[in-house]
Enzyme design. Structure first.
Site, short mmCIF file in Angstrom:
data_model
loop_
_atom_site.label_atom_id
_atom_site.label_comp_id
_atom_site.label_asym_id
_atom_site.label_seq_id
_atom_site.Cartn_x
_atom_site.Cartn_y
_atom_site.Cartn_z
N HIS A 121 0.87 -1.18 0.00
CA HIS A 121 0.00 0.00 0.00
C HIS A 121 0.91 1.23 0.00
O HIS A 121 2.00 1.19 0.58
CB HIS A 121 -0.83 -0.05 1.29
CG HIS A 121 -1.93 0.95 1.40
ND1 HIS A 121 -1.70 2.28 1.66
CD2 HIS A 121 -3.28 0.80 1.31
CE1 HIS A 121 -2.88 2.91 1.73
NE2 HIS A 121 -3.85 2.03 1.52
N ASP A 198 2.89 -4.40 8.15
CA ASP A 198 1.65 -3.65 7.98
C ASP A 198 0.50 -4.65 8.04
O ASP A 198 0.27 -5.41 7.10
CB ASP A 198 1.70 -2.92 6.63
CG ASP A 198 0.35 -2.30 6.26
OD1 ASP A 198 -0.63 -2.48 7.00
OD2 ASP A 198 0.30 -1.64 5.19
N GLN A 201 -4.57 -5.10 6.66
CA GLN A 201 -5.48 -5.95 5.90
C GLN A 201 -5.59 -7.35 6.50
O GLN A 201 -6.47 -8.13 6.13
CB GLN A 201 -4.97 -6.06 4.45
CG GLN A 201 -6.01 -6.36 3.43
CD GLN A 201 -7.14 -5.36 3.43
OE1 GLN A 201 -8.30 -5.75 3.53
NE2 GLN A 201 -6.84 -4.07 3.37
N LYS A 224 -10.71 -1.14 10.01
CA LYS A 224 -10.79 -2.32 9.15
C LYS A 224 -11.29 -3.53 9.93
O LYS A 224 -11.53 -4.59 9.38
CB LYS A 224 -9.43 -2.61 8.52
CG LYS A 224 -8.93 -1.44 7.69
CD LYS A 224 -8.46 -1.80 6.31
CE LYS A 224 -8.23 -0.54 5.51
NZ LYS A 224 -6.99 -0.54 4.75
N CYS A 362 -4.60 2.20 -3.87
CA CYS A 362 -3.39 2.72 -3.21
C CYS A 362 -2.21 1.78 -3.39
O CYS A 362 -1.37 1.64 -2.49
CB CYS A 362 -3.62 2.99 -1.73
SG CYS A 362 -4.87 4.19 -1.38
C1 LIG Z 1 -6.01 0.33 4.67
C2 LIG Z 1 -4.59 -0.02 4.56
C3 LIG Z 1 -3.61 0.91 4.91
C4 LIG Z 1 -3.91 2.33 5.33
O1 LIG Z 1 -4.66 2.38 6.48
P1 LIG Z 1 -5.17 3.80 7.03
O2 LIG Z 1 -6.22 3.43 8.03
O3 LIG Z 1 -5.74 4.53 5.85
O4 LIG Z 1 -4.02 4.50 7.63
C5 LIG Z 1 -2.29 0.51 4.83
N1 LIG Z 1 -1.95 -0.73 4.44
C6 LIG Z 1 -2.87 -1.65 4.09
C7 LIG Z 1 -2.42 -3.01 3.69
C8 LIG Z 1 -4.21 -1.32 4.13
O5 LIG Z 1 -5.12 -2.23 3.78
#
Ligand SMILES: *Cc1c(COP(=O)(O)O)cnc(C)c1O
Length: 404
Positions: A121, A198, A201, A224, A362
């Site tokens: 992302h 990260d 997801q 999320k 993104c």
């Molecule tokens: C949604 C997402 C982000 C960004 O999250 P924010 O809540 O917008 O800061 C970063 N990485 C992944 C894999 C995502 O799915």
């Protein structure tokens, strides 16, 4: 037992109509919907104990502080972090990554190497590019395969004693691929590099075990996983958090302030300057409780059924191609229909009450890899149904007829 119809009743939004049709919400990878249990917590906060935390001697402030710190404990236990003070509450994944990138500015030297993956992302790419510009560190990229998996042979070769930090997502938001993070972490540690995962997801689908993974940083967003927007987590290993400079200065993050010298507060407050999203933090804890009451094993099993069903049904449509075909993936289906722009399909689906995401999600480098402008992404949550997938399939067929 897992009862999707009962679960759906927890989500008031799922009974609304969009453009005269029942809402089919398949944009869960962008943000999840909020159950009444979490909405109630938000209403309760503003109705009964809204106050600033940590400083007040009055009852409301103490109640708000207790609930906020209890949420931190819920988060710590859920992710199995060693200490509650290793959980920094942030405004979300993007904030958490920027915080770490900023904290590493004084720990890097020119020529040090950082490793990112092709599946990231933008929020796990851009902050590191900014860090490289500031420090003269070099960014290396783990390439992806046609299936949408990381090329682990290249990763192994990229690692060296120059590598200081590796940052990879646990699950790709654009394709749904589950990355082999345990191996990535282990191999990085063998050359002395730290790893940031990260998890934005991943957390809606699985329950990560931070101590078992031995990861150095793990970041995620509450929105999320059925929580509100504007709040999230940075887990950092104590030793790293102690080495890092604070990201922002202000109230809450200090020990002593004078014009000659200011000393910082201990963890986690050193990284939590200013009044936080108090209600959001408390609701984040409530969202985790809600998901755990359903159970991540049940969620994973059910979502896998949805994924298999959706994949099979969509592939019956002629000219439809799915991007991201790893055997290890979650309930995200990114696809295109031959000769039709994803945006047009998304617009027509919205007319039918079906919410999908179209575009680059993104993750422009992934789209460049496949040489496409974007995809249509249907991402399923545990409150979705096979009947909704049928509606999507019918909708795509109709859109295809109208557009070709
Ligand atoms: C949604 C997402 C982000 C960004 O999250 P924010 O809540 O917008 O800061 C970063 N990485 C992944 C894999 C995502 O799915």
């Amino acid at each position: 037992m897992f009862d999707v119809n009962k679960i759906r009743k927890d989500f008031p939004i799922l009974s609304r109509q969009v453009n005269g049709k029942p809402l089919v919400y398949f944009d869960n990878a962008a943000t999840s919907q909020t159950p009444q249990q979490v909405i109630d917590v938000i209403v309760d906060y503003y109705s009964n104990y809204n106050a600033n935390i940590h400083r007040g001697v009055h009852t409301l402030s103490q109640e708000a502080t207790d609930k906020y710190e209890a949420a931190r404990l819920t988060i710590q236990q859920h992710f199995n972090a060693k200490h509650a003070y290793e959980i920094i509450l942030t405004s979300g994944t993007t904030h958490s990554i920027n915080l770490v990138a900023n904290g590493f500015a004084t720990l890097l030297q020119k020529g040090d190497e950082l490793i990112v993956s092709a599946l990231e992302h933008h929020s796990n790419i851009v902050p590191w590019q900014m860090l490289c510009e500031k420090t003269g560190a070099i960014l290396k990229v783990i390439p992806m395969t046609l299936e949408g998996e990381l090329d682990m042979n290249v990763y192994t070769k990229l690692l060296s004693e120059k590598t200081k930090l590796v940052f990879v997502n646990h699950i790709s938001n654009a394709l749904g691929t589950i990355n082999p993070i345990a191996t990535i972490i282990k191999q990085a540690h063998q050359v002395g590099a730290a790893v940031l995962i990260d998890g934005a997801q991943a957390c809606p689908h699985i329950k990560p075990d931070i101590q078992a993974l031995d990861v150095d940083f793990y970041v995620t967003s509450a929105h999320k996983i059925c929580g509100p927007t504007g709040v999230g987590m940075l887990y950092g290993k104590e030793e790293w958090l102690n080495k890092m400079q604070p990201y922002q200065g202000g109230g809450e993050m200090i020990d002593q302030v004078s014009f000659e010298k200011t000393t910082y507060a201990g963890l986690p407050h050193k990284f939590e300057a200013g009044t936080p999203n108090i209600c959001g933090g408390i609701a984040f804890g409530a969202a985790i409780d809600y998901m755990n009451a359903i159970g991540f094993d049940q969620i994973a099993t059910y979502e896998h059924e949805l994924l298999e069903y959706g994949t099979k049904k969509l592939l019956e449509i002629e000219g439809l191609k799915i991007y991201g075909t790893s055997k290890n993936k979650t309930s995200v289906i990114s696809f295109n229909v031959d000769g039709i722009h994803p945006y047009d399909v998304g617009t027509l689906l919205d007319k039918m009450g079906i919410a999908v995401r179209t575009g680059h999600h993104c993750a422009q480098p992934i789209m460049d890899f496949y040489n496409i402008p974007g995809t249509i992404r249907a991402s399923f949550a545990f409150y979705n149904t096979k009947a909704e997938i049928d509606a999507l399939v019918e909708g795509v067929k109709k859109a295809k007829m109208m557009l070709s």
